[in-house]
Scaffold this active site. Structure first.
Site, short mmCIF file in Angstrom:
data_model
loop_
_atom_site.label_atom_id
_atom_site.label_comp_id
_atom_site.label_asym_id
_atom_site.label_seq_id
_atom_site.Cartn_x
_atom_site.Cartn_y
_atom_site.Cartn_z
CB ALA A 116 27.62 -2.85 15.64
N GLY A 162 32.23 -5.42 16.01
CA GLY A 162 31.86 -5.79 14.64
C GLY A 162 32.97 -5.50 13.63
CD GLU A 205 31.59 -9.82 15.89
OE1 GLU A 205 31.00 -8.73 15.77
OE2 GLU A 205 31.09 -10.78 16.51
CD GLU A 221 31.57 -7.22 20.54
OE1 GLU A 221 32.60 -7.49 21.20
OE2 GLU A 221 31.51 -7.36 19.31
N1 CO8 Z 1 29.37 3.30 17.40
C1 CO8 Z 1 28.96 4.59 17.25
N2 CO8 Z 1 29.82 5.64 17.36
C2 CO8 Z 1 31.10 5.37 17.64
C3 CO8 Z 1 31.59 4.06 17.81
C4 CO8 Z 1 30.65 2.97 17.66
N3 CO8 Z 1 31.02 1.70 17.77
N4 CO8 Z 1 32.92 4.12 18.10
C5 CO8 Z 1 33.25 5.43 18.09
N5 CO8 Z 1 32.17 6.19 17.82
C6 CO8 Z 1 32.08 7.65 17.74
C7 CO8 Z 1 32.16 8.29 19.11
O1 CO8 Z 1 30.89 8.29 19.74
C8 CO8 Z 1 32.62 9.70 18.77
O2 CO8 Z 1 31.53 10.41 18.27
P1 CO8 Z 1 31.25 11.93 18.81
O3 CO8 Z 1 32.43 12.72 18.31
O4 CO8 Z 1 29.96 12.31 18.15
O5 CO8 Z 1 31.22 11.86 20.29
C9 CO8 Z 1 33.57 9.45 17.59
O6 CO8 Z 1 33.24 8.16 17.07
C10 CO8 Z 1 35.03 9.43 18.00
O7 CO8 Z 1 35.18 8.48 19.04
P2 CO8 Z 1 35.95 8.80 20.42
O8 CO8 Z 1 35.83 10.25 20.78
O9 CO8 Z 1 35.47 7.82 21.44
O10 CO8 Z 1 37.47 8.51 19.99
P3 CO8 Z 1 38.66 7.97 20.90
O11 CO8 Z 1 39.89 8.06 20.07
O12 CO8 Z 1 38.67 8.64 22.23
O13 CO8 Z 1 38.33 6.40 21.18
C11 CO8 Z 1 37.60 4.17 20.55
C12 CO8 Z 1 38.27 5.49 20.11
C13 CO8 Z 1 38.52 3.45 21.56
C14 CO8 Z 1 37.44 3.33 19.29
C15 CO8 Z 1 36.24 4.48 21.20
O14 CO8 Z 1 35.48 5.32 20.32
C16 CO8 Z 1 35.40 3.26 21.50
O15 CO8 Z 1 35.65 2.60 22.50
N6 CO8 Z 1 34.42 2.96 20.64
C17 CO8 Z 1 33.47 1.88 20.87
C18 CO8 Z 1 34.11 0.53 20.62
C19 CO8 Z 1 33.10 -0.57 20.88
O16 CO8 Z 1 32.64 -0.74 22.00
N7 CO8 Z 1 32.81 -1.37 19.84
C20 CO8 Z 1 31.88 -2.47 19.95
C21 CO8 Z 1 30.51 -2.07 19.51
S1 CO8 Z 1 29.29 -3.35 19.74
C22 CO8 Z 1 29.48 -4.35 18.39
O17 CO8 Z 1 30.29 -4.11 17.55
C23 CO8 Z 1 28.55 -5.51 18.30
C24 CO8 Z 1 28.78 -6.31 17.03
C25 CO8 Z 1 27.54 -6.81 16.43
C26 CO8 Z 1 27.69 -7.31 15.02
C27 CO8 Z 1 28.34 -6.39 14.02
C28 CO8 Z 1 28.36 -6.96 12.63
C29 CO8 Z 1 29.45 -6.45 11.69
#
Ligand code: CO8
Length: 257
Positions: free
Chosen positions: A65, A108, A111, A131
């Site tokens: 998400a 998400g 999921e 999460e």
């Molecule tokens: N939300 C918003 N932005 C994101 C997300 C996200 N989940 N994941 C990545 N981005 C953005 C980053 O902020 C970054 O943006 P910017 O360039 O503006 O800084 C861009 O994408 C590229 O990301 P990274 O620089 O971090 O890229 P890396 O290759 O270094 O890392 C990862 C990739 C490992 C995927 C890393 O981005 C990461 O850990 N992302 C978050 C993963 C996460 O915690 N996901 C869980 C989110 S909570 C959730 O999903 C709750 C579910 C609720 C229900 C959903 C229903 C479908």
């Protein structure tokens, strides 16, 4: 509705949805989910479509998400709007849906893949429920579906530590049906979808309903449900055609596909 966060195409009888927020690792925001819902509604209503594939980019199926959208949400906002209650539209799709996963399928995103009927993964796929690292927990079925797919111990470990699973581990634990080299994965998923779309649609839809029932009910109820659906297929012309074609040693020409 113009799509800005997804790309929607048809490939013969297959509907293809590509999640497309390249700058945000395909993070799932409200607009993307609204567009996905619209695309699935359209494909479900389209008689020419027999199966749907959802995919992302080579780097990310979806990294969860949208954390930036969610970060300032209050409890009252989340409760009043029943936040993410509509996000399980994929699970309610009547025609089969295949998730073609490359790269990250996190939170998400994992999921969403698990709401699909089949997950086909590229060798670089990574699945996880991180999460807990954000001070929350899975909210779109992760604790329930992952546990059913991979068992309690592995699901508990993934949800409690945020550890990611490789494609290989996901296949050996039953989360994905097949793992392929990255450059073959989407073609394989599309070919699988085309094969499904070529069968009798009522038989396909009832089969999907029956397999899904296995996750929701007892064995006795499930087998009774399956038998009722099985009986009802003898009311279709496709059953006559399918069995007659076998007897006559020819390919069936299903009408309802
Ligand atoms: N939300 C918003 N932005 C994101 C997300 C996200 N989940 N994941 C990545 N981005 C953005 C980053 O902020 C970054 O943006 P910017 O360039 O503006 O800084 C861009 O994408 C590229 O990301 P990274 O620089 O971090 O890229 P890396 O290759 O270094 O890392 C990862 C990739 C490992 C995927 C890393 O981005 C990461 O850990 N992302 C978050 C993963 C996460 O915690 N996901 C869980 C989110 S909570 C959730 O999903 C709750 C579910 C609720 C229900 C959903 C229903 C479908």
């Amino acid at each position: 509705m113009a799509y800005e966060n997804i790309v929607v195409e048809t490939r013969g009888k297959v509907g293809l949805v590509t999640l497309h927020r390249p700058k945000a690792m395909n993070a799932l925001n409200s607009e993307l989910i609204a567009e996905l819902t619209k695309a699935l509604d359209t494909f479900d209503a389209d008689e020419k479509i027999g199966c749907v594939v959802i995919t992302g980019s080579e780097k990310a199926f979806a990294a969860g998400a949208d954390i930036k959208e969610m970060s300032s949400l209050t409890y009252v906002d989340a409760y009043k709007d029943d936040f993410i209650s509509t996000w399980d539209r994929v699970a309610r799709n009547r025609k089969p849906v295949i998730a073609a996963v490359a790269g990250y399928a996190l939170g998400g995103g994992c999921e969403l893949a698990m709401m699909c009927d089949i997950i086909i993964a590229a060798e670089n796929a990574k699945f996880g429920q991180p999460e807990i690292t954000l001070g929350v927990m899975p909210g779109a079925g992760g604790t329930q579906r992952l546990t059913r797919f991979v068992g309690k111990s592995k699901a508990m470990e993934m949800c409690l530590t945020g550890r990611m699973m490789t494609a290989e581990e996901a296949e050996s634990s039953g989360l994905v049906s097949r793992v392929l080299p990255l450059d073959e994965m989407l073609d394989d998923a599309l070919a699988t979808a085309a094969k499904i779309a070529d069968f009798s649609l009522p038989a396909v839809m009832m089969t999907k309903e029956a397999v899904n029932r296995a996750y929701e009910t007892t064995l006795a109820e499930g087998t009774r449900f399956e038998r009722r659906l099985f009986h009802s297929l003898f009311g279709t012309e496709d059953q006559k055609e399918g069995m007659q074609a076998f007897v006559e040693k020819r390919s069936p020409q299903f009408r309802n596909r």
